[in-house]
Design a protein around this motif. Structure first.
Motif, short mmCIF file in Angstrom:
data_model
loop_
_atom_site.label_atom_id
_atom_site.label_comp_id
_atom_site.label_asym_id
_atom_site.label_seq_id
_atom_site.Cartn_x
_atom_site.Cartn_y
_atom_site.Cartn_z
N MET A 153 5.41 -84.01 38.01
CA MET A 153 4.23 -84.79 37.67
C MET A 153 4.68 -86.21 37.30
N SER A 154 4.18 -87.18 38.07
CA SER A 154 4.64 -88.56 37.90
C SER A 154 3.74 -89.48 38.70
N VAL A 155 3.79 -90.76 38.38
CA VAL A 155 3.09 -91.75 39.20
C VAL A 155 3.68 -91.72 40.61
N GLU A 156 5.00 -91.53 40.69
CA GLU A 156 5.66 -91.50 42.00
C GLU A 156 5.19 -90.32 42.85
N GLY A 157 4.87 -89.18 42.21
CA GLY A 157 4.34 -88.05 42.96
C GLY A 157 3.00 -88.36 43.59
N VAL A 158 2.13 -89.00 42.82
CA VAL A 158 0.83 -89.43 43.36
C VAL A 158 1.04 -90.47 44.45
N ALA A 159 1.94 -91.42 44.21
CA ALA A 159 2.20 -92.47 45.19
C ALA A 159 2.75 -91.90 46.49
N ALA A 160 3.56 -90.85 46.40
CA ALA A 160 4.10 -90.22 47.61
C ALA A 160 2.97 -89.66 48.47
N MET A 161 2.00 -89.01 47.82
CA MET A 161 0.87 -88.45 48.55
C MET A 161 0.06 -89.57 49.20
N GLN A 162 -0.22 -90.61 48.42
CA GLN A 162 -1.00 -91.73 48.94
C GLN A 162 -0.26 -92.46 50.06
N PRO A 308 -17.66 -96.00 34.42
CA PRO A 308 -16.55 -96.95 34.53
C PRO A 308 -15.62 -96.98 33.32
N THR A 309 -16.14 -96.62 32.15
CA THR A 309 -15.32 -96.69 30.93
C THR A 309 -14.60 -95.39 30.60
N ASP A 310 -14.78 -94.36 31.40
CA ASP A 310 -14.18 -93.06 31.09
C ASP A 310 -12.67 -93.07 31.21
N VAL A 311 -12.04 -92.21 30.40
CA VAL A 311 -10.62 -91.87 30.56
C VAL A 311 -10.59 -90.38 30.90
N PHE A 312 -10.25 -90.10 32.14
CA PHE A 312 -10.33 -88.74 32.70
C PHE A 312 -8.96 -88.09 32.66
N TRP A 313 -8.92 -86.82 32.22
CA TRP A 313 -7.63 -86.10 32.20
C TRP A 313 -7.80 -84.71 32.77
N CYS A 314 -7.21 -84.52 33.95
CA CYS A 314 -7.06 -83.19 34.55
C CYS A 314 -5.62 -82.76 34.32
N THR A 315 -5.43 -81.61 33.66
CA THR A 315 -4.09 -81.19 33.25
C THR A 315 -3.33 -80.44 34.34
N ALA A 316 -3.89 -80.33 35.54
CA ALA A 316 -3.25 -79.58 36.62
C ALA A 316 -2.00 -80.29 37.12
N ASP A 317 -1.24 -79.59 37.94
CA ASP A 317 -0.06 -80.13 38.60
C ASP A 317 -0.45 -80.54 40.02
N ILE A 318 0.17 -81.61 40.54
CA ILE A 318 -0.15 -82.04 41.90
C ILE A 318 0.26 -81.01 42.94
N GLY A 319 1.05 -80.00 42.53
CA GLY A 319 1.44 -78.94 43.45
C GLY A 319 0.32 -77.98 43.78
N HIS A 324 -4.47 -82.13 43.69
CA HIS A 324 -4.81 -82.94 44.86
C HIS A 324 -6.18 -83.60 44.66
N SER A 325 -7.17 -82.74 44.41
CA SER A 325 -8.55 -83.22 44.44
C SER A 325 -8.93 -84.02 43.21
N TYR A 326 -8.37 -83.63 42.03
CA TYR A 326 -8.83 -84.26 40.80
C TYR A 326 -7.71 -84.98 40.04
N ILE A 327 -6.65 -85.35 40.78
CA ILE A 327 -5.66 -86.32 40.30
C ILE A 327 -5.36 -87.32 41.42
N ALA A 328 -4.85 -86.83 42.54
CA ALA A 328 -4.34 -87.72 43.58
C ALA A 328 -5.42 -88.43 44.38
N TYR A 329 -6.60 -87.81 44.52
CA TYR A 329 -7.60 -88.39 45.42
C TYR A 329 -8.95 -88.68 44.76
#
Length: 665
Positions: A153-162, A308-319, A324-329
């Motif tokens: 779990m990392s910014v780099e993991g999300v960036a890899a998918m994108q 627009p002002t929300d801070v959203f936290w999904c505790t799942a793993d990108i795996g 995928h659906s509620y972190i990376a995209y």
């Protein structure tokens, strides 16, 4: 009896009668405000399906080449959506925010395992992804190639998918807890040309090797198609190096900070995600680009009521698909600020979730029932980490995902985390559905603990018997979806026949989607409750019961923290109920354990009926779970039968618990 037959007439015990209407203040500001708004959306979808979905796709997504066709069902069940349109998923998640006022808005707050945090804006994330994408292109990765991502779990993991999405490469993320053998199998099945990984991942204060597991996968053979392994340096720990390996920072350091996106058909495969199958061979669930992204963005707006002002936290793993659906995209397409969390909920203590919410003023919190139940047990044992010790007043919405949430855990979540003020969106969906299918809309739907309530607009959910005939409310059966929807699975990678057999069986007519879950609708409200996987429906003396229902009854007992129920063959009743139970106190043994087991059996008899009494109860300090918190019920079935576990258990967080749970009373 087939699995389809065994789910018919799933019985239910007492009906949940507690109802929680949306708070008036929440309803007043909601994106879908009141049941009249919900019904209007449903009516629009039913009146003109094509117009409903096409209008939303034009409003929500940016198209490089506009589509002229919505749903094409000429090759059912291989449905397509917006197929002649061209777009790019990464462009829709990043580039659009460079010109709409979000460029300097925080895209991701990264919360590291050690509690340090950092932020990255949409402009900075766009540059990071562009450099990553240009780096992959420089290695020869191109449109249509498959890339395995095995990352923490990392910014780099999300960036890899994108980055993969940006250049039209199809990614397949493999959860960082999977073994070398699992990784090797997925590399081979996907026909991947590259792997993106990390030197180590950090979880609970421990450094766990990832690159070494990739190296081991190569020694198993069949991975010759991999030309490059890109390695993110998370810890700087020692790794083996070969000619195919390249550091991510070396790959990207001289790359341009802008990357022209690859324009692809809306039907271009965005990703393959492998999920367990009943045969044991993982299924490569293939998802599209346009229809998938449309639904993830829409559900952010409808289900999570994103502002627009929300801070959203999904505790799942990108795996997993939730990551995928509620972190990376989904959050990025919707322009959200979100938390990406590297750690585990119990490190440095079991107050980590609550302290993180307090720290970052989280407004929307989306987690799994398993996590909630384990934190209930922890809070009962240590008052200093109870959620009431933290300032959680920033929260306005809670969510649940991954499995049905039992009513008592729901109530604890509602009262102790949400302070009786936050609606809970109890979401039902699957890897195959791409996004949430059934859930309360928080500004519209009256909530009932343990129920995912109603289908989202445009989702034609129903409960049928084994011949596909609709069943009346109050009678359990098979959960199906009668009409296609944009984010649905397109096929199983390299196995179209298995796709048809698994999800569109001829017994149901070959054209309606079989979810693989049993469900029942309330006679009065029509609300749906998921009763468990259809292969988790027990048949005891001719009576059919969902395992989830028995688990909920057990967890409703004040002594019980967690429970998992499986069936095992029985000469007298055909199938016997075996329950694995974790108490809120230390594990009992001997006569004390036998006495508590009697009490719990009688409790279940009172809650559901004598037929539901577990024949056997085993106590453990915890249950066998993956590192994402999923209970491994297939292993419990083997233990219940008294058989030896020969399967790979490397994905378990706590493999030692299997030895403890072998012990029958």
């Amino acid at each position: 009896m087939s699995e389809i037959e065994s789910a018919n007439e799933t019985q239910t015990g007492k009906q949940e009668s507690r109802i929680f209407p949306p708070p008036a203040t929440f309803q007043a500001q909601a994106n879908v405000s009141g049941m009249d708004d919900y019904r209007a959306l449903c009516a629009a979808a039913q009146t003109d399906e094509q117009d409903f979905w096409c209008k939303l796709a034009r409003e929500q997504l940016q198209w490089h080449k506009p589509f002229t066709q919505g749903l094409d069902e000429s090759n059912a069940p291989f449905y397509t959506w917006f197929a002649d349109g061209e777009m790019n998923v990464s462009y829709n998640c990043l580039d659009v925010h460079l010109t709409n006022g979000n460029a300097d808005k925080t895209a991701i707050i990264f919360e590291a395992d050690d509690g340090t945090s950092s932020k990255i804006s949409y402009r900075e994330l766009h540059q990071k992804v562009s450099k990553f994408a240009n780096g992959l292109r420089s290695l020869g990765v191109k449109k249509g190639d498959r890339v395995i991502i095995y990352m923490p779990m990392s910014v780099e993991g999300v960036a890899a998918m994108q980055a993969c999405a940006r250049i039209g490469a199809t990614h397949s993320v493999v959860f960082g807890g999977f073994s070398a053998k699992s990784l090797q199998e997925r590399i081979i099945d996907a026909g991947a040309v590259a792997v993106i990984t990390s030197d180590y991942q950090v979880r609970g204060g421990k450094q766990l090797p990832l690159k070494a597991i990739v190296d081991e996968a190569f020694t198993l053979g069949g991975c010759e198609g991999i030309a490059n392994v890109v390695v993110y340096q998370r810890t700087g720990g020692q790794v083996h190096w070969s000619t195919r390996d390249i550091w991510l920072h070396e790959l990207t350091k001289d790359q341009p900070a802008d990357c022209e996106p690859e324009w692809v058909s809306a039907e271009h495969p965005l990703f393959i995600l492998y999920t367990s199958g009943s045969t044991g061979k993982p299924k490569g669930v293939q998802h599209s680009s346009g229809g998938y992204l449309l639904w993830t963005k829409l559900t952010m707006q409808w289900v999570f009521d994103l502002k627009p002002t929300d801070v959203f936290w999904c505790t799942a793993d990108i795996g997993w698909v939730t990551g995928h659906s509620y972190i990376a995209y989904g959050p990025l397409a919707a322009g959200a600020t979100q938390i990406v969390f590297e750690g585990i909920p119990t490190f440095p203590n079991a107050g980590r979730f609550w302290s993180t919410i307090e720290k970052h003023k989280t407004t929307i919190f989306y987690t799994a029932p398993t996590a909630i139940r384990s934190l209930i047990k922890a809070a009962d044992g240590d008052a200093t980490i109870h959620p009431n010790k933290f300032n959680l007043t920033s929260l306005r919405l809670l969510g649940s995902v991954g499995e049905p949430i039992n009513p008592e855990a729901w109530m604890w979540y509602y009262k102790n985390v949400g302070r009786d003020l936050c609606p809970i969106v109890d979401t039902f969906w699957q890897t195959e559905t791409g996004g949430i299918m059934m859930s309360p809309l928080p500004g519209a739907t009256p909530l009932v603990p343990g129920s995912c309530t109603l289908p989202l607009p445009g989702i034609a959910s129903a409960i049928v018997d084994e011949a596909g005939h609709d069943l009346p409310n109050g009678q359990g059966g098979l959960l199906v979806v009668k009409r296609p929807w944009p984010s649905m699975i397109r096929t199983i990678w390299n196995d179209p026949e298995r796709f048809k057999k698994s999800y569109f069986p001829e017994e149901l007519g070959g054209n309606i989607y079989l979810a693989g879950d049993g469900a029942i609708r309330n006679k009065e409200t029509g609300y749906f409750t998921i009763t468990g996987r259809i292969d988790d429906v027990l048949n005891v003396s001719g009576h059919r019961m969902g395992t989830m229902e028995i688990e909920s009854a057990l967890v409703a007992n004040p002594m019980v923290a967690e429970a998992a129920v499986v069936g095992r063959p029985d000469d007298t009743t055909g199938e016997a109920i075996c329950a694995f139970v974790v108490l809120k106190r230390s594990r009992p043994t001997g006569d004390e354990a036998r006495q508590i087991a009697i009490e719990l059996r009688n409790w279940v008899a009172k809650e559901i009926g004598p037929i539901a009494k577990p024949k056997e109860i085993r106590f453990g300090d915890n249950l066998p779970k993956t590192r994402s918190g999923k209970i491994m019920r297939r292993l419990l079935r083997i233990l219940a039968k008294g058989e030896v576990i020969t399967q790979d258990v490397s994905t378990l967080e706590n493999p030692a618990i299997l030895e403890q749970l072998k012990e029958a009373l």
